[in-house]
Every structure is written in C-alpha cells, then in structure tokens.
Motif scaffolding. Structure first.
Motif, PDB file in Angstrom:
ATOM      1  N   GLY A 277       0.792  -1.230   0.000  1.00 12.86           N
ATOM      2  CA  GLY A 277       0.000   0.000   0.000  1.00 12.86           C
ATOM      3  C   GLY A 277       0.823   1.277   0.000  1.00 12.86           C
ATOM      4  N   PHE A 278       2.111   1.154  -0.206  1.00 11.98           N
ATOM      5  CA  PHE A 278       2.952   2.353  -0.248  1.00 11.98           C
ATOM      6  C   PHE A 278       2.845   3.027  -1.609  1.00 11.98           C
ATOM      7  CE2 PHE A 278       5.330  -0.222   2.967  1.00 11.98           C
ATOM      8  CZ  PHE A 278       5.047   0.597   4.052  1.00 11.98           C
ATOM      9  N   LYS A 279       2.995   4.330  -1.580  1.00 16.32           N
ATOM     10  CA  LYS A 279       2.872   5.138  -2.789  1.00 16.32           C
ATOM     11  C   LYS A 279       4.111   4.984  -3.666  1.00 16.32           C
ATOM     12  CE  LYS A 279       2.357   9.911  -4.266  1.00 16.32           C
ATOM     13  NZ  LYS A 279       2.337  11.304  -3.856  1.00 16.32           N
ATOM     14  N   LEU A 280       3.882   4.886  -4.968  1.00 15.76           N
ATOM     15  CA  LEU A 280       4.953   4.882  -5.949  1.00 15.76           C
ATOM     16  C   LEU A 280       4.865   6.172  -6.752  1.00 15.76           C
ATOM     17  CD1 LEU A 280       4.868   1.265  -7.423  1.00 15.76           C
ATOM     18  CD2 LEU A 280       6.576   2.248  -5.907  1.00 15.76           C
ATOM     19  N   ALA A 281       5.992   6.767  -7.007  1.00 18.38           N
ATOM     20  CA  ALA A 281       6.021   7.982  -7.815  1.00 18.38           C
ATOM     21  C   ALA A 281       7.028   7.785  -8.929  1.00 18.38           C
ATOM     22  CB  ALA A 281       6.410   9.176  -6.957  1.00 18.38           C
ATOM     23  N   SER A 282       6.776   8.419 -10.037  1.00 18.86           N
ATOM     24  CA  SER A 282       7.727   8.356 -11.141  1.00 18.86           C
ATOM     25  C   SER A 282       7.826   9.742 -11.768  1.00 18.86           C
ATOM     26  CB  SER A 282       7.300   7.322 -12.176  1.00 18.86           C
ATOM     27  OG  SER A 282       6.084   7.706 -12.784  1.00 18.86           O
ATOM     28  N   VAL A 283       8.942   9.977 -12.392  1.00 19.57           N
ATOM     29  CA  VAL A 283       9.186  11.236 -13.081  1.00 19.57           C
ATOM     30  C   VAL A 283       9.385  10.914 -14.554  1.00 19.57           C
ATOM     31  CG1 VAL A 283      10.799  13.169 -13.317  1.00 19.57           C
ATOM     32  CG2 VAL A 283      10.204  12.321 -11.046  1.00 19.57           C
ATOM     33  N   PRO A 284       8.683  11.615 -15.432  1.00 21.92           N
ATOM     34  CA  PRO A 284       8.876  11.365 -16.866  1.00 21.92           C
ATOM     35  C   PRO A 284      10.327  11.600 -17.274  1.00 21.92           C
ATOM     36  CG  PRO A 284       6.942  12.742 -16.500  1.00 21.92           C
ATOM     37  CD  PRO A 284       7.654  12.627 -15.177  1.00 21.92           C
ATOM     38  N   GLN A 285      10.805  10.731 -18.143  1.00 23.89           N
ATOM     39  CA  GLN A 285      12.164  10.828 -18.672  1.00 23.89           C
ATOM     40  C   GLN A 285      12.074  11.387 -20.092  1.00 23.89           C
ATOM     41  OE1 GLN A 285      14.788   9.503 -16.492  1.00 23.89           O
ATOM     42  NE2 GLN A 285      12.982   9.638 -15.194  1.00 23.89           N
ATOM     43  N   ILE A 286      12.948  12.340 -20.425  1.00 29.89           N
ATOM     44  CA  ILE A 286      12.989  12.853 -21.793  1.00 29.89           C
ATOM     45  C   ILE A 286      14.427  12.790 -22.304  1.00 29.89           C
ATOM     46  CG2 ILE A 286      10.967  14.353 -21.507  1.00 29.89           C
ATOM     47  CD1 ILE A 286      12.935  16.748 -21.388  1.00 29.89           C
ATOM     48  N   THR A 287      14.556  12.675 -23.604  1.00 29.18           N
ATOM     49  CA  THR A 287      15.877  12.660 -24.223  1.00 29.18           C
ATOM     50  C   THR A 287      16.341  14.092 -24.455  1.00 29.18           C
ATOM     51  OG1 THR A 287      15.034  12.694 -26.483  1.00 29.18           O
ATOM     52  CG2 THR A 287      15.282  10.509 -25.423  1.00 29.18           C
ATOM     53  N   VAL A 288      17.614  14.228 -24.807  1.00 31.05           N
ATOM     54  CA  VAL A 288      18.117  15.569 -25.109  1.00 31.05           C
ATOM     55  C   VAL A 288      17.458  16.115 -26.377  1.00 31.05           C
ATOM     56  CG1 VAL A 288      20.285  15.308 -23.858  1.00 31.05           C
ATOM     57  CG2 VAL A 288      20.189  14.657 -26.278  1.00 31.05           C
ATOM     58  N   ALA A 289      17.105  15.245 -27.305  1.00 32.32           N
ATOM     59  CA  ALA A 289      16.385  15.687 -28.508  1.00 32.32           C
ATOM     60  C   ALA A 289      15.018  16.251 -28.113  1.00 32.32           C
ATOM     61  CB  ALA A 289      16.240  14.536 -29.502  1.00 32.32           C
ATOM     62  N   ASP A 290      14.331  15.563 -27.183  1.00 34.40           N
ATOM     63  CA  ASP A 290      13.039  16.066 -26.693  1.00 34.40           C
ATOM     64  C   ASP A 290      13.213  17.427 -26.018  1.00 34.40           C
ATOM     65  OD1 ASP A 290      11.795  13.680 -27.495  1.00 34.40           O
ATOM     66  OD2 ASP A 290      12.051  12.762 -25.508  1.00 34.40           O
ATOM     67  N   LEU A 291      14.249  17.549 -25.180  1.00 41.22           N
ATOM     68  CA  LEU A 291      14.503  18.816 -24.493  1.00 41.22           C
ATOM     69  C   LEU A 291      14.781  19.919 -25.505  1.00 41.22           C
ATOM     70  CD1 LEU A 291      14.939  20.539 -21.969  1.00 41.22           C
ATOM     71  CD2 LEU A 291      17.301  19.705 -21.912  1.00 41.22           C
ATOM     72  N   ASN A 292      15.592  19.628 -26.493  1.00 40.01           N
ATOM     73  CA  ASN A 292      15.896  20.618 -27.521  1.00 40.01           C
ATOM     74  C   ASN A 292      14.629  21.092 -28.223  1.00 40.01           C
ATOM     75  OD1 ASN A 292      17.707  22.191 -29.170  1.00 40.01           O
ATOM     76  ND2 ASN A 292      17.397  20.680 -30.785  1.00 40.01           N
ATOM     77  N   GLU A 293      13.750  20.163 -28.587  1.00 38.32           N
ATOM     78  CA  GLU A 293      12.486  20.534 -29.232  1.00 38.32           C
ATOM     79  C   GLU A 293      11.620  21.384 -28.303  1.00 38.32           C
ATOM     80  OE1 GLU A 293      11.445  20.333 -32.414  1.00 38.32           O
ATOM     81  OE2 GLU A 293      13.529  19.702 -32.689  1.00 38.32           O
ATOM     82  N   ARG A 294      11.558  21.004 -27.047  1.00 35.80           N
ATOM     83  CA  ARG A 294      10.738  21.767 -26.087  1.00 35.80           C
ATOM     84  C   ARG A 294      11.263  23.179 -25.889  1.00 35.80           C
ATOM     85  NH1 ARG A 294       7.643  18.393 -21.637  1.00 35.80           N
ATOM     86  NH2 ARG A 294       6.967  20.514 -21.288  1.00 35.80           N
ATOM     87  N   THR A 295      12.589  23.376 -25.991  1.00 36.41           N
ATOM     88  CA  THR A 295      13.136  24.728 -25.832  1.00 36.41           C
ATOM     89  C   THR A 295      12.753  25.631 -26.999  1.00 36.41           C
ATOM     90  OG1 THR A 295      15.254  24.201 -26.890  1.00 36.41           O
ATOM     91  CG2 THR A 295      15.129  23.922 -24.487  1.00 36.41           C
ATOM     92  N   LYS A 296      12.380  25.045 -28.124  1.00 30.93           N
ATOM     93  CA  LYS A 296      11.999  25.824 -29.300  1.00 30.93           C
ATOM     94  C   LYS A 296      10.519  26.198 -29.297  1.00 30.93           C
ATOM     95  CE  LYS A 296      15.525  23.603 -32.095  1.00 30.93           C
ATOM     96  NZ  LYS A 296      15.776  22.688 -33.220  1.00 30.93           N
ATOM     97  N   GLN A 297       9.735  25.591 -28.412  1.00 37.00           N
ATOM     98  CA  GLN A 297       8.306  25.861 -28.339  1.00 37.00           C
ATOM     99  C   GLN A 297       8.052  27.102 -27.489  1.00 37.00           C
ATOM    100  OE1 GLN A 297       6.662  22.237 -26.780  1.00 37.00           O
ATOM    101  NE2 GLN A 297       7.284  21.038 -28.556  1.00 37.00           N
ATOM    102  N   SER A 298       6.897  27.680 -27.666  1.00 37.65           N
ATOM    103  CA  SER A 298       6.560  28.892 -26.910  1.00 37.65           C
ATOM    104  C   SER A 298       6.097  28.577 -25.483  1.00 37.65           C
ATOM    105  CB  SER A 298       5.486  29.694 -27.645  1.00 37.65           C
ATOM    106  OG  SER A 298       4.305  28.909 -27.771  1.00 37.65           O
ATOM    107  N   ALA A 299       5.791  27.328 -25.205  1.00 37.98           N
ATOM    108  CA  ALA A 299       5.355  26.953 -23.852  1.00 37.98           C
ATOM    109  C   ALA A 299       6.508  27.158 -22.872  1.00 37.98           C
ATOM    110  CB  ALA A 299       4.896  25.496 -23.832  1.00 37.98           C
TER     111      ALA A 299
END
Length: 159
Positions: A11-33
């Motif tokens: 019954g213990f809580k599990l948490a996870s953090v999404p993993q992204i690649t450097v290509a994903d990060l690069n694309e996200r830096t180009k977005q206006s969000a």
C-alpha cells in the motif's frame, strides 16, 4: 514478494518522473510553452558547458537553495546533470518542495554535447553590446563595443 511489487502490495505510494531525451529537451526549448531548465552539476561542470538558459544549483546544495532559485514550482522543469543520476535525485528534492511538473533528462549534458546541440560556456562566453552613452565627453564611446569575458573587458572600435 519483494521489490517494487512488494512495496505496492503493502500500500505504499509509488512515484515516477517522466524521462525525456536531449532531442526532446531541444524541441521543447523551441516551443513557446514555458520550460525551466535546472542543471544540478557542480559549478566547474556547469561553467565548462551547459544547455542554454539552464540555471545552476548543484545537487549537494539543492535542498538548502531550492526556495532561493528563480523557478516556479508550477511550471514544467527539466532537470539535467552529466548523465542522469544526479538529476534523478534532484527531482525527488524538487518534488518535496512542491514542484509538480518535472522532467528528468536522460543522458544529461554529455548526451546533449554528443548530439551536437548548442552549449553555453561561461569560460568562453562573450557578450557584445554597444555602450549606451559616452562615459567621457572627450572620448565618444558610442562608437565602440565591448566584449566581456570571465576575467577581462576589451573595447572594440566600430569604425
């Protein structure tokens, strides 16, 4: 049963953090969000080369410094280190401080550099800008630009 399944069955809580690649990060830096980037490597590592617009707070000091950082816990925050281990640990610390939209960058800055993506380096950073007003009435500095380096300033003639 042990491990993660045993943890879940207890019954213990599990948490996870999404993993992204450097290509994903690069694309996200180009977005206006909005996207915040936190580099948790040691200062000498950060200074030698980092993802553009990344702010620094070494993992070792993060628990004490997280509330002082210019980060909004509600905005998406990509966390990066050299390879992915320290950034994973940093996401746990950030979660404890109320960050809700975290991304761990797999491969870290090493993968970023190996992918040939742009790197900002404090040791080679220069800034060129015209001086806004003459500092001396007999020497019109408005015709000069200056270069700021880590340990020196050089004036350049624009003519």
């Amino acid at each position: 049963a042990g491990g993660i399944e045993g943890w879940r069955e207890a019954g213990f809580k599990l948490a996870s953090v999404p993993q992204i690649t450097v290509a994903d990060l690069n694309e996200r830096t180009k977005q206006s969000a909005p996207l915040q980037i936190l580099d948790v490597r040691r200062p000498v590592e950060y200074e030698s080369g980092h993802v553009p617009h990344a702010i620094t707070s070494p993992l070792l000091n993060l628990p004490q410094n997280v509330s002082k950082l210019p980060l909004d816990p509600k905005l998406p925050t990509a966390v990066i280190c050299a390879g992915g281990y320290r950034s994973s640990a940093a996401t746990s610390i950030l979660e404890q401080h109320g960050f809700t939209d975290l991304l761990n960058v797999t491969g870290g800055t090493s993968a970023w550099i190996n992918a040939g993506l742009p790197v900002r380096s404090l040791s080679t950073a220069v800034s060129r800008a015209p001086l806004p007003i003459p500092l001396f009435p007999y020497f019109p500095l408005s015709h000069l630009t200056f270069t700021i380096h880590q340990s020196w300033i050089r004036l350049h003639s624009n003519s």
